[in-house]
Design an enzyme around this catalytic site. Structure first.
Site, PDB file in Angstrom:
ATOM      1  CE1 TYR A  31      -4.254  -2.142   0.411  1.00 12.94           C
ATOM      2  CE2 TYR A  31      -2.440  -3.256   1.290  1.00 12.94           C
ATOM      3  CZ  TYR A  31      -4.323  -3.212   0.695  1.00 12.94           C
ATOM      4  OH  TYR A  31      -5.079  -4.027   0.433  1.00 12.94           O
ATOM      5  CE1 TYR A  79     -13.602  -2.475  -0.511  1.00 11.97           C
ATOM      6  CE2 TYR A  79     -11.567  -0.980  -0.848  1.00 11.97           C
ATOM      7  CZ  TYR A  79     -12.156  -2.147  -0.729  1.00 11.97           C
ATOM      8  OH  TYR A  79     -11.247  -2.730  -1.906  1.00 11.97           O
ATOM      9  CG  MET A  81     -10.673   0.910   2.595  1.00  7.51           C
ATOM     10  SD  MET A  81      -9.291   2.139   3.424  1.00  7.51           S
ATOM     11  CE  MET A  81      -9.869   2.132   5.180  1.00  7.51           C
ATOM     12  CG  HIS A 123     -12.027  -5.366  -4.398  1.00  5.08           C
ATOM     13  ND1 HIS A 123     -12.617  -4.059  -3.771  1.00  5.08           N
ATOM     14  CD2 HIS A 123     -12.797  -5.498  -5.097  1.00  5.08           C
ATOM     15  CE1 HIS A 123     -12.646  -3.651  -4.664  1.00  5.08           C
ATOM     16  NE2 HIS A 123     -13.171  -4.104  -5.402  1.00  5.08           N
ATOM     17  CG  ASN A 128      -6.795 -15.134  -0.854  1.00  5.86           C
ATOM     18  OD1 ASN A 128      -6.607 -15.700   0.291  1.00  5.86           O
ATOM     19  ND2 ASN A 128      -6.346 -13.685   0.008  1.00  5.86           N
ATOM     20  CB  ALA A 131      -9.219 -14.399   1.580  1.00  3.16           C
ATOM     21  CG  PHE A 134     -12.235 -16.030   6.830  1.00  2.61           C
ATOM     22  CD1 PHE A 134     -11.721 -15.693   7.796  1.00  2.61           C
ATOM     23  CD2 PHE A 134     -12.344 -13.412   6.430  1.00  2.61           C
ATOM     24  CE1 PHE A 134     -12.319 -15.210   9.526  1.00  2.61           C
ATOM     25  CE2 PHE A 134     -12.373 -13.186   7.670  1.00  2.61           C
ATOM     26  CZ  PHE A 134     -12.344 -13.880   9.094  1.00  2.61           C
ATOM     27  CE1 TYR A 135     -13.344 -10.446   5.297  1.00  2.00           C
ATOM     28  CE2 TYR A 135     -12.329 -11.522   3.287  1.00  2.00           C
ATOM     29  CZ  TYR A 135     -12.574 -10.600   4.493  1.00  2.00           C
ATOM     30  OH  TYR A 135     -11.137  -9.774   5.215  1.00  2.00           O
TER      31      TYR A 135
END
Lengths: 167, 920
Positions: A31, A79, A81, A123, A128, A131, A134-135
């Site tokens: 980032y 969102y 990040m 996103h 992945n 991830a 997980f979500y």
């Protein structure tokens, strides 16, 4: 694996470098300085926070409220990040606790400060699977559209949008 | 004298109106209402321009005004203030000349001296005043304060007696007199005075009830009793202690500080050998919650083992985690007594299962080769590693106890040199233990004993501890490997960057160390500790500007950080900065920083002034006695010692090399054209003024918020901006300055070998050979194997041979009779040869000693340059005290004797030992 007892702590200009360290260790993308500058300056401690285990910062979540693009009613969304937990501390439910704490905040403010928020989204890189599982499995996110060439410097460069309707 | 001075003749007083005005002047002065006071004084002077007392008062008021203004630190204000003060002195002096027979004038003259801290002169003036007005209580009181401050103990006692005789109904005066007798070394008489005082009290008054004041006073009397000799029939000289012990029971009913009471009891019982009673008393202290206080444990152990009086007293004074177990080795039966008391079924660890102190002490008692020791350590480490305690490494290092060779095995000392730690069984045990943890934790996330799952941070702290174990034995590269693992595992913890920096610094790369610790500091801007460590590392790395930027993060925003740190008496920073400047050869600036530390200590000494009256009034007599003792030992404290020693060394260095000053900084000005110079100087002055103003603003701000109390005491003018490059200090007589500080250290830090080394260095340069010789004997009594001593004995012998003039006959006789003792009756070459033998026979002989012997070989012509090099090279650097600094010192010598091969060999050894060293 057993759960670790953790504490949350705010992100500010005094400890922003720790967020940088965690993100660098967790994500393949770097980032920019502006991300950290913003985070240090005006992050909401309910939406952006560190997870501490016995005094060590070992994970962090950074969320923001943003308008849903082109929404006729001017509604907005949460969102996510970044959400990262240092590798050594994974599988102890820390990521979940971080997301849960954001969700709890939403629940407490859904008729207050967050009354315009309808959904939460994130996103995830198409490769992945961890991830996505997980979500989707743990929080009931649904897989949305594929965004091609979302990332510039990693392979695969595409990502999915995962979202969950909150009301 | 003319009529404008009504007091020029006896018995002529001011007229009524002016007399009233004068009373007002005094009142206004006392209330610090200076303006009004001034107005009234001027009114009197209008009519009687030569009235002495008024002139004096006016001067005193002017002085007060100047001091009040002095809070502002800018240069202009300071000059103005100085002018005013001069004017004040003139006024007072004129007033005094007008009326030498007035006690008021003399009193004012004394006050003026006191305000400029010229106490000796102030006392003289007070004495004059008292000659005129013998019974002036105010003057007597003021004088007594000055006398105790100056430690004019006899004068203090006399004054307190006079005050008590004048006002025998005041408690403060009785206590003050008792104290004055006490500090003159007569506790018996002091007890008598207190008893007389008690005799003046009525039965049932508040002084006999249970309250803080009577409790403190009773305990003070008790302390006095314990210091008395006791009756003649007490052959052991412990009659006082015996009396004090009995007295404790008498006073119990008024005691508030019950812990202090019990501690006194414990101490007396031990000294008298009442060990069974002492055990009970210690247990009572534990019950009161003192299980974590190591001194009580030390005393308890003494009681269990029935130690002699000297040992008990020694243990009483031990610091930190020291107890009897860290003082001396135990015999087997002694050990089993202690183990029983601490570890058995009804032992302390069962009585107080939550006490960390007891657990930790139990480990120090266990024999290090036993299984119990191993399992106790194991349990302790597992617990601390699971919890994540960064200080565990330092904590465990206090277990590296070994017999002190200087005491023939009757005392223990801590192994700190990597060479000694490396062969220490506890270190080896810890290494095995932690290695096993690491293997087990990294394979199945649990300790070898396998009880359940450990948190992910357990492996982290195990690596961290292992890295510290490497650090302790100078395995820097291995330490770095592990600390890298830690940083990868958890990159957010400051501790790991700190340890990495420490490893890099010890391993030779101070620059990288500074960058690493700075990166760690950046993780947490609120951590003052890491900020200070970073500053310190930058200073050691010679990066003055970086250091100043870091330390400024924690100083007040306005004003210059430098000034703020000075006001906060931040000695560690000033010492490190002074070291840096000294290394750069900027001796003037360096001296100024060292002098700043000296000034802090003068301020500490000054600070006691307020306590002289306060403590007695509050009856905190025991604490007051401690304070007086502390202030007496002030110049023996380490930070002062470091500053004073370096000041003296710089002066000696310049004395020896007057050309050293030419390289001193200030090049800016000399290389400039006159115009440029003027400009630069103006700029510097402006900057400084601005900074000072900023500082003063914030000062007044805090003034208002604190309502004038607390931190605002620092209103004294700062002498900081006057001479930033230290030119004035460099213009002093170098030998005189060095002599001054060497004498202070020899007097106040006589147990430090470097005090006497300095004293020697100064004495021989002054041609005082006898004093030098005395210093050598002092050094020998402290550590006969010291390289500092060895090189000075050689130096002395060579000086004796080469000097042009001799001392006084008696001195010569003493020198020729005594000096040979230092060389064991040998000639110089024999002495050096025996030193070579000694160094060569012991592979561990320290590098500084080797270098000293090598130098002596060359200077005495005992051997060739290669001979001298072999003394150093033979060690392969597997010897004590081999660190980057001592290696640089050795290299300097090697370069001075020439020979490329020797230098190459040495460099190769050094680079292997210090893997990060780049510029060697």
């Amino acid at each position: 694996m057993g759960k670790l007892s953790i504490d949350f702590g705010m992100i500010n200009s005094d400890n922003i470098e720790q967020l940088k360290k965690i993100n660098q260790a967790c994500f393949p993308v770097a980032y920019g300085d502006s991300f950290y500058r913003d985070m240090a300056k005006k992050s909401d401690e309910n939406l952006c926070k560190f997870a501490y285990y016995s005094g060590l910062a070992i994970g962090a979540v950074c969320t923001r409220v943003e308008p849903i693009p082109d929404d006729p009613n001017g509604r907005s969304r949460l969102y996510i990040m970044t959400l990262g937990v240092l590798a050594a501390y994974r599988n102890h439910g820390i990521g979940s606790k971080l997301v849960e704490s954001v969700m709890e905040y939403y629940e407490s403010e859904k008729d207050g400060k967050l009354s315009t928020v309808d959904e939460i989204m994130v996103h995830t890189q198409t490769s992945n699977m961890d991830a996505m599982n997980f979500y989707m499995d743990r929080f009931g996110f649904e897989k949305g559209e594929l965004v091609e060439n979302y990332y510039k410097r990693i392979d695969p460069p595409h990502c999915y949008v995962l979202r969950k309707k909150l009301r | 004298m003319s009529s404008d001075n009504p007091q020029s003749g006896q018995g002529r007083l001011l007229p009524r109106k002016e007399a009233d005005l004068f009373k007002n002047v005094v009142k206004f002065y006392e209330n610090k209402n200076y303006k009004k006071g001034m107005k009234n004084a001027d009114q009197i002077l209008k009519r009687f321009p030569n009235h002495g007392e008024t002139l004096c008062m006016k001067g005193l008021i002017l002085n007060g005004m100047a001091s009040a203004k002095g809070a502002a630190g800018s240069k202009d204000k300071r000059e103005e203030e100085e002018e005013t003060k001069k004017e004040a002195v003139e006024l007072v002096k004129r007033g005094l000349m007008m009326d030498m027979r007035s006690h008021v004038c003399w009193h004012v003259y004394g006050l003026l001296h006191r305000s400029s801290q010229n106490y000796a002169e102030a006392i003289k003036a007070y004495k004059q005043a008292l000659r005129i007005d013998e019974e002036n209580l105010q003057i007597l009181r003021d004088m007594s304060l000055l006398q105790i401050q100056m430690r004019d103990l006899i004068g203090f006692k006399e004054t307190r007696l006079r005050i008590l005789t004048l006002r025998p109904n005041s408690k403060v005066h009785w206590l003050s007199y008792a104290l004055s007798v006490h500090v003159n070394g007569d506790p018996d008489a002091a007890v008598g005075i207190l008893d007389s005082y008690f005799g003046t009290l009525e039965e049932g008054c508040v002084e006999f009830e249970k309250n803080f004041e009577s409790s403190e006073l009773a305990l003070y009397k008790n302390q006095l009793l314990s210091e008395t000799k006791g009756e003649d029939e007490d052959e052991d000289g412990l009659g006082g202690v015996r009396k004090a012990l009995e007295h404790l029971d008498e006073i119990e009913k008024v005691i508030v500080d019950h812990t202090g009471w019990l501690k006194a009891k414990l101490s007396y019982q031990l000294q008298l050998g009442n060990f069974e009673d002492a055990k009970d008393t210690a247990m009572k202290l534990f019950e009161r919650g003192l299980t974590e206080e190591h001194r009580v444990h030390g005393a308890y152990m003494c009681a269990l083992l029935k130690c002699d009086r000297e040992t008990c007293l020694e243990v009483e004074k031990m610091k930190g985690t020291g107890t009897l177990a860290t003082l001396r080795p135990f015999a087997e039966e002694e050990r089993s007594i202690l183990l029983d008391a601490y570890g058995s079924k009804d032992g302390l660890s069962k009585l107080y299962p939550r006490s960390n102190g007891i657990k930790r002490i139990y480990i120090t008692i266990l024999p290090t080769n036993s299984d119990e020791f191993k399992s106790a350590i194991d349990k302790y480490c597992q617990k601390q590693i699971t919890k994540g305690v960064p200080s565990l490494g330092a904590d465990l290092s206090s277990l590296y106890l070994m017999e002190d060779s200087r005491s023939n095995g009757s005392r223990l000392m801590l192994a700190t040199d990597p060479l000694d730690v490396n062969v220490h069984p506890v270190h080896a045990l810890l290494v095995d233990l932690i290695e096993a943890y690491i293997t087990s934790l990294s394979s199945n996330n649990s300790f070898p004993s396998g009880e359940g799952e450990s948190p992910p941070s357990a492996l982290l702290w195990a690596w961290y501890l292992r890295s510290i174990l490497h650090e302790q034995v100078a395995e820097y590269a291995q330490g770095i490997t592990l600390i890298h693992k830690c940083i990868e595992h958890t990159p957010t913890a400051v501790d790991f960057y700190e340890l990495k920096a420490r490893l890099l610094e010890a391993g030779g790369d101070i620059q990288q160390a500074a960058d690493v610790i700075d990166a760690g500091r950046d993780l947490d801007h609120q951590d003052r500790y890491i900020n200070n460590q970073t500053t310190k590392t930058f200073l050691r790395a010679g990066r003055e500007e970086d250091a100043k930027k870091r330390i400024a993060l924690f100083t007040r925003e306005q004003g210059s950080p430098e000034q703020y740190l000075y006001d906060m008496q931040c000695a560690w920073y000033e010492l490190e900065l002074a070291d840096l400047l000294r290394r750069k050869g900027e001796f003037g600036k360096s001296l100024r920083k060292y002098m700043a530390v000296v000034k802090h200590y003068e301020d500490y000494h000054e600070d006691q002034f307020d306590f002289h009256s306060y403590c007695i009034r509050k009856v905190t007599m025991r604490a007051y006695c401690d304070l007086l003792r502390f202030e007496d030992d002030l110049w023996g404290l380490p930070h002062y010692g470091r500053a004073a020693e370096e000041i003296a060394k710089i002066h000696l260095h310049i004395h020896d090399n007057p050309s050293a000053l030419e390289s001193d900084a200030e090049p800016d000005y000399s290389k400039m054209t006159p115009a440029e110079r003027k400009k630069a100087k103006n700029m510097a002055r402006k900057k400084k003024n601005a900074a000072a103003k900023g500082g003063s603003k914030s000062d007044t701000k805090s003034n208002n918020t604190n309502g004038g109390s607390g931190n605002v005491k620092k209103s004294k003018p700062h002498a900081i901006d006057e001479d930033p490059s230290g030119k004035e200090l460099l213009a002093l007589n170098h030998l005189d300055e060095a002599k001054k500080y060497a004498a202070i250290l020899a007097r106040h830090a006589p147990k430090s070998i470097s005090s006497w080394a300095l004293q020697y260095d100064v004495s021989v340069r002054r041609g005082k050979m006898l004093m030098g010789l005395q210093a050598l004997f002092k050094m020998k009594s402290i550590d006969s194997n010291s390289p500092q001593l060895f090189s000075r004995v050689v130096d002395f012998s060579q000086r004796l041979g080469s000097r042009s003039s001799k001392c006084h006959d008696t001195s010569e006789e003493i020198i020729s009779a005594e000096f040979p003792k230092l060389m064991g009756g040998k000639t110089l070459s024999e002495f050096v040869k025996s030193a070579i033998e000694r160094v060569k026979s012991d592979a561990a002989s320290g590098l500084p000693m080797r270098t000293a012997v090598a130098k002596a070989i060359v200077s005495s012509g005992v051997g060739s340059a290669p001979d001298s090099l072999s003394v150093i090279l033979d060690s392969k650097l597997n010897c004590r005290s081999a660190n980057v600094d001592s290696c640089r010192e050795a290299l300097k010598f090697i370069e001075s004797v020439g020979g490329q091969s020797g230098k190459g060999q040495f460099q190769a050894l050094v680079v292997t030992k210090f893997p990060f060293l780049k510029d060697f």
